[in-house]
Design a protein around this motif. Structure first.
Motif, PDB file in Angstrom:
ATOM      1  N   VAL A 253      56.224  49.390  53.404  1.00 12.94           N
ATOM      2  CA  VAL A 253      56.179  48.063  52.800  1.00 12.94           C
ATOM      3  C   VAL A 253      54.729  47.673  52.532  1.00 12.94           C
ATOM      4  CG1 VAL A 253      56.680  45.610  53.130  1.00 12.94           C
ATOM      5  CG2 VAL A 253      58.322  47.331  53.943  1.00 12.94           C
ATOM      6  N   LYS A 254      53.910  47.935  53.520  1.00 14.10           N
ATOM      7  CA  LYS A 254      52.499  47.581  53.422  1.00 14.10           C
ATOM      8  C   LYS A 254      51.842  48.260  52.218  1.00 14.10           C
ATOM      9  CE  LYS A 254      48.608  47.907  56.429  1.00 14.10           C
ATOM     10  NZ  LYS A 254      48.097  48.370  57.720  1.00 14.10           N
TER      11      LYS A 254
ATOM     12  N   VAL B 178      53.067  46.697  49.041  1.00 14.79           N
ATOM     13  CA  VAL B 178      52.472  45.372  48.843  1.00 14.79           C
ATOM     14  C   VAL B 178      51.031  45.519  48.366  1.00 14.79           C
ATOM     15  CG1 VAL B 178      51.657  43.284  50.029  1.00 14.79           C
ATOM     16  CG2 VAL B 178      53.975  44.144  50.455  1.00 14.79           C
ATOM     17  N   ALA B 179      50.330  46.490  48.951  1.00 16.02           N
ATOM     18  CA  ALA B 179      48.949  46.717  48.528  1.00 16.02           C
ATOM     19  C   ALA B 179      48.896  47.040  47.040  1.00 16.02           C
ATOM     20  CB  ALA B 179      48.316  47.840  49.341  1.00 16.02           C
TER      21      ALA B 179
ATOM     22  N   LYS C  47      41.249  47.153  49.087  1.00 14.43           N
ATOM     23  CA  LYS C  47      42.697  47.317  49.323  1.00 14.43           C
ATOM     24  C   LYS C  47      43.063  46.977  50.760  1.00 14.43           C
ATOM     25  CE  LYS C  47      43.207  50.788  45.705  1.00 14.43           C
ATOM     26  NZ  LYS C  47      41.771  50.839  45.323  1.00 14.43           N
ATOM     27  N   ILE C  48      42.536  45.858  51.244  1.00 15.59           N
ATOM     28  CA  ILE C  48      42.826  45.422  52.613  1.00 15.59           C
ATOM     29  C   ILE C  48      43.932  44.377  52.551  1.00 15.59           C
ATOM     30  CG2 ILE C  48      41.887  44.144  54.593  1.00 15.59           C
ATOM     31  CD1 ILE C  48      39.128  45.339  53.767  1.00 15.59           C
ATOM     32  N   THR C  49      44.958  44.561  53.349  1.00 15.69           N
ATOM     33  CA  THR C  49      46.021  43.552  53.378  1.00 15.69           C
ATOM     34  C   THR C  49      46.072  42.829  54.722  1.00 15.69           C
ATOM     35  OG1 THR C  49      47.534  45.319  53.972  1.00 15.69           O
ATOM     36  CG2 THR C  49      47.505  44.647  51.660  1.00 15.69           C
ATOM     37  N   ASN C  50      45.524  43.456  55.774  1.00 15.71           N
ATOM     38  CA  ASN C  50      45.525  42.820  57.088  1.00 15.71           C
ATOM     39  C   ASN C  50      44.111  42.668  57.593  1.00 15.71           C
ATOM     40  OD1 ASN C  50      48.413  42.733  58.016  1.00 15.71           O
ATOM     41  ND2 ASN C  50      48.205  44.859  57.389  1.00 15.71           N
TER      42      ASN C  50
ATOM     43  N   LYS D 290      61.947  45.231  51.641  1.00 16.34           N
ATOM     44  CA  LYS D 290      62.015  44.261  52.729  1.00 16.34           C
ATOM     45  C   LYS D 290      63.460  44.007  53.123  1.00 16.34           C
ATOM     46  CE  LYS D 290      57.745  41.790  51.913  1.00 16.34           C
ATOM     47  NZ  LYS D 290      57.202  40.512  51.430  1.00 16.34           N
TER      48      LYS D 290
ATOM     49  N   GLN E  35      51.108  40.039  56.699  1.00 21.13           N
ATOM     50  CA  GLN E  35      52.489  39.548  56.661  1.00 21.13           C
ATOM     51  C   GLN E  35      52.997  39.394  58.077  1.00 21.13           C
ATOM     52  OE1 GLN E  35      55.210  41.041  53.819  1.00 21.13           O
ATOM     53  NE2 GLN E  35      53.634  42.318  52.902  1.00 21.13           N
TER      54      GLN E  35
END
Lengths: 504, 504
Positions: B34-35, B38-39, A146-149, B25, A184
């Motif tokens: 938001v993060k 999105v996850a 669950k990594i987005t960054n 957003k 993002q």
């Protein structure tokens, strides 16, 4: 004539060869002669596979793969070090994933190329396949954790059951070196850093002049629309444009018209655009182009590129960047800017022009990617081969030489002193090595300093330091040896840098 | 209830979640919110496998394998760096071989363990298998290239279809780290260097107290003969002795007598020998042992060991070496000295006591070997996890912070200046990041220095340097920034070294 008879013959040959070696040793024959005969013996044994209870050695790498010998490893490690130091300068982390994935994880990810995936045999348990690239494992890793960054690089081998032209540096097992930024972020900021990174790496690798071509998915879509290409032909026309780095326009035009049934007028309009390359001026000009102006996608693409070039200017790399409307690689997947670094003089070289032949970067959703493949090593290797300078395969700084027999213990003490002082040191593993062979080893393996001891040096509590290249010698008190070696190494390395600078 | 229905449900969930994200957003919701959403969206998409035209992501590594996350990579790279620098200090080269070999090359090399080899599926062409260790590929490399003399290391993953206890640090894909000296050399000289290397590596890795056990194949053979073990029982009795590091003597004795039908008197005589451990004194005592003296092999083994210990003394490592008659590992293959490094406190730990749990060295004909496996990383990892110090995953030295909005271009110029000065630098990829989140990032990722700019700093042509840990700030003229950063980094690193030294 049958297997058993030929095996017996081989065994008899081995027996005879073994006797020959033993005889030479007893006679204390020349070292080289013994070595040659031992090599023959080992080769015969390898043919027989006569390791205790073991089978036959097949003396071959699998098709499409190769060993890396110490010279090649030295080049590879040098290149990795350079590349990684650039990634780290930009704050990247690294991860690693297994060499195989669940077959399901790879399924359906590579379209037609799926047939090139190596499957593992079903030996019970999960069905597995070797990784085809580093992207799908990375996506699996992100989703699983669950990594987005993340900003990470991954350097590892990937596997493709291709029929590669190995002479052109393409293999079934080859390295990929991926740098990805996921997250993002605001427009063109990660993109500009990717271009900066590519410029830094290519500059540091000293591969020669290069240019980073840039284009934009949206601009190409808008351009095709402006030229009257029907929507459903975008992809196929795009792949024709992609051939322009290897093919003349006339041939690409024929393909569009004859094979892909594009209206010749549309093809000609494409022809006028894809010839264009330039910088900010060209972007400004296209923004006022009557046909493109009407295409929202084209305008958005051009605005992005304008911003990208502005950021590249701030990063001091504008002179390395070329906006090129013929760059159309891989547009199936990418949504934003695409970049490709091309070495000057390699532009029309098939090995550089292959899919794996460039450094590609692209933006896809919230994902920016730089990928390098094996070509970097091919270029570095062929350059090393063509130069007269031998690639060193060890870092050894000092070789401890005994001037005569009976000095093994003295040598061992000396080595120990040097190792403990973190000086990279070797000595002969023979009890009484010949002086000449010790000096020859220093020369052939590029060791800069020989520390020589004999009974007179031991009596006086000194050592002789010899600069191997120039054969200069100085006597140094034993207690100053380590300091003297360090300063000599520093001086030699400085001289080398100066010579390289003045020589280039 | 069927697959299609649940797929449709999932698609609906994704649509709703997508709308939620878009809405947040537009409303400019909190970044974290938001993060998170999105996850969730990415996770749902991953379940569906709804990448354009792609299948489902299976969120799992194959059994017996694992990903290395950035923390684990950081530990692994640190350990490799230490190990490799020791190898290089002793003049080793490195090679690499393909991950798979022709199946024939591996055939018959591993006896019963052959069933643990991963085979690749027959997809036409050659039959292939994943490498099971690095030894057979190395032997193939030597034979193929007719190499008889080499000192090389090879660090790479190997594959075994085992049922490993992953919690004990054992995997189906794991690293081996082999160092081999091949060549015809004089007795005990390469052996002593191998022991020296092991001591250097374990010392530098700071794994804790350790001892290198040594024994000799010939001594064991001679001892068994002296105890009255029949020739054809040497191997099986040897494998009983090998269990002594995990089992009590009484159990080993019962196995010898009950299962292996050894004469109890012979077992008892073995029992008196295998209890012995010591140094030169013990060797001298055994050389006068009435029973052993009569066994040529035993005397030869003892003489070798005597020489080895003498050389170890010259190498300053005698205190780390323990002659141990119960060390009997892998005697099938080895002809000379065997060594095994054992961490104190891990001696009876099953994870350290496994086949892959030690650093093993041994001499086999003209071939000396040191092998490390994954346990080193397991120990280092668990130590890192149990300490309070966070493992850094990047090398970033400076983070460029903007004090307020509208400074992207100024930040970019600054980053560029720092990168070009080879200072490892990061900045936010957002146009207008919040101050707080920038500082938080510095703290959470352990970046030592923040360079802060705002309009007043830009006007005065200065920057503010903040030591992240102490929050001290100084103003520095822009033209002195790079020098000031370098000296601050040097000072911080010195402080850290001092703290570590005084803390331990």
């Amino acid at each position: 004539m049958d297997g058993d008879t030929s095996r017996e013959k081989l065994q008899e040959q081995i027996r005879l060869q073994g006797e020959r070696v033993r005889k030479l040793k007893i006679e204390k024959a020349e070292a080289q002669q013994v070595k040659d005969e031992v090599a023959k013996l080992l080769e015969l044994k390898a043919q027989l596979g006569d390791d205790p209870g073991k089978g036959k050695f097949v003396l071959k790498c699998p098709k499409g793969t190769k060993d890396y010998n110490p010279e090649q490893m030295s080049i590879r490690e040098g290149a990795f070090k350079t590349i990684i130091s650039c990634f780290k300068r930009h704050g990247a982390e690294t991860i690693d994933t297994p060499v195989f994935e669940l077959r399901e994880t790879l399924k359906g990810k590579y379209g037609e190329d799926s047939k090139l995936i190596y499957d593992l045999q079903d030996q019970g348990g999960e069905l597995l396949s070797l990784r085809y690239d580093l992207t799908v494992p990375f996506a699996r890793y992100l989703a699983m954790n669950k990594i987005t960054n993340i900003k990470r690089y991954h350097i590892a081998k990937v596997y493709r059951r291709d029929n590669p032209a190995m002479t052109r540096g393409r293999f079934r097992e080859f390295y990929q070196c991926d740098f990805d930024i996921a997250g993002q972020y605001d427009a063109m900021i990660p993109d500009a850093e990717c271009v900066k990174l590519v410029v830094e790496i290519l500059t540091k690798l000293e591969l020669g002049d290069f240019v980073v071509k840039v284009n934009h998915r949206k601009l190409l879509d808008g351009m095709f629309a402006a030229c009257g290409v029907p929507d459903d032909k975008f992809r196929t026309i795009c792949s024709s444009v992609d051939k322009l780095d290897k093919t003349f326009w006339d041939d690409v035009r024929s393909e569009m018209i004859d094979e892909k049934k594009l209206d010749p007028a549309a093809a000609d309009r494409i022809g006028t655009y894809v010839k264009l390359k330039g910088g900010l001026d060209l972007i400004e000009a296209l923004l006022t182009d009557e046909d493109l102006k009407k295409q929202k996608a084209a305008v958005e693409g051009l605005e992005d590129l304008k911003l990208l070039l502005k950021y590249c200017d701030l990063f001091g790399i504008l002179d390395k960047v070329s906006f090129d409307l013929s760059l159309a690689r891989g547009l199936d997947y990418y949504t934003g800017v695409i970049y490709e670094a091309v070495l000057q003089g390699f532009a029309h070289n098939p090995s550089a022009g292959s899919d794996e032949g460039e450094c590609q970067c692209r933006q896809c959703g919230w994902w920016w990617k730089i990928r390098w493949s094996g070509w970097v090593f091919s270029i570095l290797e062929s350059r090393a081969n063509s130069s007269n300078v031998k690639t060193r395969t060890t870092d050894t700084e000092v070789f401890v030489v005994s001037a005569h027999n009976g000095l093994l213990e003295a040598r061992m003490k000396l080595c120990n002193e040097l190792w403990d002082a973190d000086i990279k040191t070797e000595q002969s593993y023979k009890k009484n090595p010949k002086s000449l062979s010790q000096f020859q080893y220093c020369e052939s393996s590029g060791i800069p300093i020989a520390v020589i001891i004999g009974s007179s040096e031991l009596e006086k509590n000194i050592v002789k330091l010899r600069i191997v290249e120039t054969r200069e010698e100085v006597e140094v008190p034993r207690e100053k040896m380590v300091d003297e070696i360090r300063s000599t190494l520093a001086r030699l390395s400085q001289q080398k840098t100066q010579n390289n600078a003045s020589g280039s």
